[in-house]
Design a protein around this motif. Structure first.
Motif, PDB file in Angstrom:
ATOM      1  N   PRO A  10       0.961  -1.227  -0.020  1.00  0.00           N
ATOM      2  CA  PRO A  10      -0.078  -0.065  -0.010  1.00  0.00           C
ATOM      3  C   PRO A  10       0.854   1.411   0.115  1.00  0.00           C
ATOM      4  CG  PRO A  10       0.054  -0.866   2.316  1.00  0.00           C
ATOM      5  CD  PRO A  10       0.885  -1.749   1.278  1.00  0.00           C
ATOM      6  N   ARG A  11       0.296   2.334  -0.402  1.00  0.00           N
ATOM      7  CA  ARG A  11       0.850   3.682  -0.478  1.00  0.00           C
ATOM      8  C   ARG A  11       0.192   4.416   0.491  1.00  0.00           C
ATOM      9  NH1 ARG A  11       5.084   4.256  -4.166  1.00  0.00           N
ATOM     10  NH2 ARG A  11       5.046   6.322  -3.717  1.00  0.00           N
ATOM     11  N   PHE A  54       7.242 -14.109  13.956  1.00  0.00           N
ATOM     12  CA  PHE A  54       8.429 -13.478  14.759  1.00  0.00           C
ATOM     13  C   PHE A  54       9.716 -13.642  14.103  1.00  0.00           C
ATOM     14  CE2 PHE A  54       5.126 -12.663  18.025  1.00  0.00           C
ATOM     15  CZ  PHE A  54       5.643 -11.522  18.714  1.00  0.00           C
ATOM     16  N   SER A  55      10.087 -14.975  13.734  1.00  0.00           N
ATOM     17  CA  SER A  55      11.294 -15.274  13.019  1.00  0.00           C
ATOM     18  C   SER A  55      11.327 -14.453  11.842  1.00  0.00           C
ATOM     19  CB  SER A  55      11.601 -16.587  12.689  1.00  0.00           C
ATOM     20  OG  SER A  55      12.695 -16.806  12.426  1.00  0.00           O
ATOM     21  N   PHE A  56      10.331 -14.373  11.007  1.00  0.00           N
ATOM     22  CA  PHE A  56      10.313 -13.559   9.733  1.00  0.00           C
ATOM     23  C   PHE A  56      10.334 -11.993   9.931  1.00  0.00           C
ATOM     24  CE2 PHE A  56       7.725 -11.030   6.953  1.00  0.00           C
ATOM     25  CZ  PHE A  56       8.507 -11.514   5.403  1.00  0.00           C
ATOM     26  N   ALA A  57       9.739 -11.710  10.972  1.00  0.00           N
ATOM     27  CA  ALA A  57       9.755 -10.338  11.349  1.00  0.00           C
ATOM     28  C   ALA A  57      11.308  -9.717  11.866  1.00  0.00           C
ATOM     29  CB  ALA A  57       8.886  -9.839  12.320  1.00  0.00           C
ATOM     30  N   ALA A  58      11.979 -10.711  12.415  1.00  0.00           N
ATOM     31  CA  ALA A  58      13.324 -10.334  13.032  1.00  0.00           C
ATOM     32  C   ALA A  58      14.204 -10.106  11.949  1.00  0.00           C
ATOM     33  CB  ALA A  58      13.778 -11.799  13.890  1.00  0.00           C
ATOM     34  N   TYR A  59      14.225 -10.596  10.558  1.00  0.00           N
ATOM     35  CA  TYR A  59      15.026 -10.346   9.623  1.00  0.00           C
ATOM     36  C   TYR A  59      14.194  -9.548   8.388  1.00  0.00           C
ATOM     37  CZ  TYR A  59      16.978 -13.887  12.526  1.00  0.00           C
ATOM     38  OH  TYR A  59      17.655 -14.743  13.607  1.00  0.00           O
ATOM     39  N   SER A  60      13.163  -9.071   8.834  1.00  0.00           N
ATOM     40  CA  SER A  60      12.327  -8.079   7.661  1.00  0.00           C
ATOM     41  C   SER A  60      12.373  -6.426   8.337  1.00  0.00           C
ATOM     42  CB  SER A  60      11.234  -8.939   7.441  1.00  0.00           C
ATOM     43  OG  SER A  60      11.348 -10.291   7.170  1.00  0.00           O
ATOM     44  N   ARG A  61      13.366  -5.860   8.449  1.00  0.00           N
ATOM     45  CA  ARG A  61      13.468  -4.702   8.960  1.00  0.00           C
ATOM     46  C   ARG A  61      12.616  -3.557   8.214  1.00  0.00           C
ATOM     47  NH1 ARG A  61      18.999  -2.210   8.407  1.00  0.00           N
ATOM     48  NH2 ARG A  61      17.788  -0.519   9.406  1.00  0.00           N
ATOM     49  N   HIS A  62      12.249  -4.055   6.937  1.00  0.00           N
ATOM     50  CA  HIS A  62      11.377  -2.940   6.211  1.00  0.00           C
ATOM     51  C   HIS A  62      10.004  -3.325   5.928  1.00  0.00           C
ATOM     52  CE1 HIS A  62      15.082  -0.672   5.595  1.00  0.00           C
ATOM     53  NE2 HIS A  62      15.677  -1.680   5.190  1.00  0.00           N
ATOM     54  N   THR A  63       9.741  -4.395   6.766  1.00  0.00           N
ATOM     55  CA  THR A  63       8.327  -4.986   6.600  1.00  0.00           C
ATOM     56  C   THR A  63       7.706  -4.778   7.944  1.00  0.00           C
ATOM     57  OG1 THR A  63       9.234  -6.387   4.981  1.00  0.00           O
ATOM     58  CG2 THR A  63       6.994  -6.958   6.097  1.00  0.00           C
ATOM     59  N   VAL A  64       6.280  -4.623   7.660  1.00  0.00           N
ATOM     60  CA  VAL A  64       5.350  -4.798   8.654  1.00  0.00           C
ATOM     61  C   VAL A  64       4.484  -6.128   8.915  1.00  0.00           C
ATOM     62  CG1 VAL A  64       3.121  -3.689   9.742  1.00  0.00           C
ATOM     63  CG2 VAL A  64       5.074  -2.129   8.887  1.00  0.00           C
ATOM     64  N   ARG A  98      -1.114   6.163  12.533  1.00  0.00           N
ATOM     65  CA  ARG A  98      -1.309   6.060  11.198  1.00  0.00           C
ATOM     66  C   ARG A  98      -1.807   4.332  10.799  1.00  0.00           C
ATOM     67  NH1 ARG A  98       2.136   9.928   8.713  1.00  0.00           N
ATOM     68  NH2 ARG A  98       1.909  11.555   9.806  1.00  0.00           N
ATOM     69  N   TRP A  99      -1.774   3.674  11.539  1.00  0.00           N
ATOM     70  CA  TRP A  99      -2.070   2.347  11.110  1.00  0.00           C
ATOM     71  C   TRP A  99      -3.485   2.192  10.619  1.00  0.00           C
ATOM     72  CZ3 TRP A  99      -0.464  -2.009   9.431  1.00  0.00           C
ATOM     73  CH2 TRP A  99      -1.365  -3.245   9.594  1.00  0.00           C
ATOM     74  N   PRO A 100      -4.517   2.650  11.346  1.00  0.00           N
ATOM     75  CA  PRO A 100      -6.034   2.410  10.551  1.00  0.00           C
ATOM     76  C   PRO A 100      -6.017   2.803   9.223  1.00  0.00           C
ATOM     77  CG  PRO A 100      -5.938   3.279  12.914  1.00  0.00           C
ATOM     78  CD  PRO A 100      -4.656   3.491  12.499  1.00  0.00           C
ATOM     79  N   GLY A 101      -5.465   3.932   8.873  1.00  0.00           N
ATOM     80  CA  GLY A 101      -5.408   4.279   7.321  1.00  0.00           C
ATOM     81  C   GLY A 101      -4.469   3.114   6.514  1.00  0.00           C
ATOM     82  N   LEU A 102      -3.329   2.869   6.905  1.00  0.00           N
ATOM     83  CA  LEU A 102      -2.598   1.868   6.484  1.00  0.00           C
ATOM     84  C   LEU A 102      -3.343   0.407   6.147  1.00  0.00           C
ATOM     85  CD1 LEU A 102       0.073   1.528   4.862  1.00  0.00           C
ATOM     86  CD2 LEU A 102       1.014   0.686   7.132  1.00  0.00           C
ATOM     87  N   ARG A 103      -4.033   0.413   7.185  1.00  0.00           N
ATOM     88  CA  ARG A 103      -4.866  -1.209   7.342  1.00  0.00           C
ATOM     89  C   ARG A 103      -5.837  -1.098   6.333  1.00  0.00           C
ATOM     90  NH1 ARG A 103      -6.869  -2.415  12.813  1.00  0.00           N
ATOM     91  NH2 ARG A 103      -8.379  -0.629  12.534  1.00  0.00           N
ATOM     92  N   ARG A 104      -6.553  -0.081   6.070  1.00  0.00           N
ATOM     93  CA  ARG A 104      -7.590   0.079   5.291  1.00  0.00           C
ATOM     94  C   ARG A 104      -7.180  -0.075   3.891  1.00  0.00           C
ATOM     95  NH1 ARG A 104      -9.544   4.305   8.924  1.00  0.00           N
ATOM     96  NH2 ARG A 104      -8.601   5.735   7.777  1.00  0.00           N
ATOM     97  N   ALA A 105      -5.849   0.449   3.431  1.00  0.00           N
ATOM     98  CA  ALA A 105      -5.210   0.159   2.250  1.00  0.00           C
ATOM     99  C   ALA A 105      -4.846  -1.078   1.934  1.00  0.00           C
ATOM    100  CB  ALA A 105      -3.839   1.218   2.091  1.00  0.00           C
ATOM    101  N   LEU A 106      -4.754  -2.133   2.738  1.00  0.00           N
ATOM    102  CA  LEU A 106      -4.523  -3.460   2.397  1.00  0.00           C
ATOM    103  C   LEU A 106      -5.687  -4.123   1.519  1.00  0.00           C
ATOM    104  CD1 LEU A 106      -3.129  -4.510   6.077  1.00  0.00           C
ATOM    105  CD2 LEU A 106      -2.107  -3.406   4.025  1.00  0.00           C
ATOM    106  N   LYS A 107      -5.152  -3.924   0.155  1.00  0.00           N
ATOM    107  CA  LYS A 107      -6.095  -4.528  -0.787  1.00  0.00           C
ATOM    108  C   LYS A 107      -5.341  -5.096  -1.748  1.00  0.00           C
ATOM    109  CE  LYS A 107      -9.448  -0.913  -0.077  1.00  0.00           C
ATOM    110  NZ  LYS A 107     -10.180   0.296  -0.769  1.00  0.00           N
ATOM    111  N   ALA A 108      -5.687  -6.262  -2.668  1.00  0.00           N
ATOM    112  CA  ALA A 108      -5.197  -6.763  -3.569  1.00  0.00           C
ATOM    113  C   ALA A 108      -3.861  -7.390  -3.297  1.00  0.00           C
ATOM    114  CB  ALA A 108      -5.064  -5.972  -4.781  1.00  0.00           C
ATOM    115  N   GLY A 109      -3.594  -8.108  -2.360  1.00  0.00           N
ATOM    116  CA  GLY A 109      -2.595  -8.844  -1.701  1.00  0.00           C
ATOM    117  C   GLY A 109      -2.111  -9.777  -2.829  1.00  0.00           C
ATOM    118  N   ALA A 110      -0.869 -10.126  -2.792  1.00  0.00           N
ATOM    119  CA  ALA A 110      -0.152 -11.197  -3.641  1.00  0.00           C
ATOM    120  C   ALA A 110       0.136 -12.438  -2.649  1.00  0.00           C
ATOM    121  CB  ALA A 110       1.042 -10.569  -4.372  1.00  0.00           C
TER     122      ALA A 110
END
Length: 222
Positions: A10-11, A54-64, A98-110
């Motif tokens: 999302p943007r 949690f393991s995935f999050a540990a090594y994904s600094r640019h990912t929520v 800022r999370w509620p706005g970002l969450r609403r933008a979670l569309k068309a995931g891959a």
């Protein structure tokens, strides 16, 4: 561990974010925020998958990492209002407001499939334990609750340590007394920076609870 995820890009204004969710709901896992003590309650599948996330999050600094735990089956015990879980590194700079706005933008995931490295996770968890109380404040997981979501902001080693503890809970929880009768069993916990207190050494209690019907559940070795 192999994790099946959904990836979103999302943007918000000029910024593109990367957000991932588990592709399938953790049906028998729930979380309540620490007010003052939170409860993470899950079966073997849920706690195992959380350990992987949690393991995935540990090594994904640019990912929520967003885990919508409110979508699961409501537990028949516990306390407090159920919340979702978001994991992000300190350096990401995610603001809960800022999370509620970002969450609403979670569309068309891959669809996305990743594998975690348990040996690497264990090494980083061990390093975190060795530092002990000498760790500076940026190595302590911080938290916030907003919009029915519990946010954990940590470092690589913080998330790695929690991943190892959750894997331990998934493995040893089924061996605890009473779980075959449907009772929960506390196995470990999550400590937080500037925790709210409450007279307990961990601000979030992690407990195992078998998935019903309990007549079908057998403790290992039985």
């Amino acid at each position: 561990m192999r994790l099946r995820l959904t990836e979103f890009r999302p943007r918000t204004g000029p910024h593109e974010h990367r957000v991932v969710q588990p592709r399938h709901t953790l049906r028998h896992t729930s979380l309540t925020a620490p007010e003052p003590i939170g409860l993470l309650l899950g079966d073997h599948d849920g706690l195992s998958r959380l350990a992987g996330l949690f393991s995935f999050a540990a090594y994904s600094r640019h990912t929520v990492v967003h885990i919508p735990l409110r979508d699961g089956v409501p537990p028949d015990e516990g306390w407090g209002e159920r919340v979702d879980l978001v994991l992000a590194h300190h350096s990401y700079g995610l603001r809960p407001s800022r999370w509620p706005g970002l969450r609403r933008a979670l569309k068309a995931g891959a669809p996305l499939t990743v594998r975690t490295d348990e040996a690497r996770t264990q090494r980083d968890a061990d390093a975190r334990l060795r530092r002990g109380t000498r760790a500076d404040h940026r190595d302590e997981p911080r938290h916030a609750t907003h919009a029915r979501t519990f946010f954990l902001f940590g470092s690589r080693d913080d998330f790695a340590l929690t991943a190892v503890n959750l894997a331990y809970a998934a493995g040893w929880g089924p061996r605890q007394k009473g779980v075959a009768a449907g009772r929960s069993a506390m196995v470990t916990g999550i400590r937080l920076k500037d925790g709210p207190g409450g007279g307990h050494p961990c601000e979030v209690v992690v407990s195992f609870k078998a998935c019903p019907p309990y007549a079908h559940f057998k403790r290992p070795g039985d």
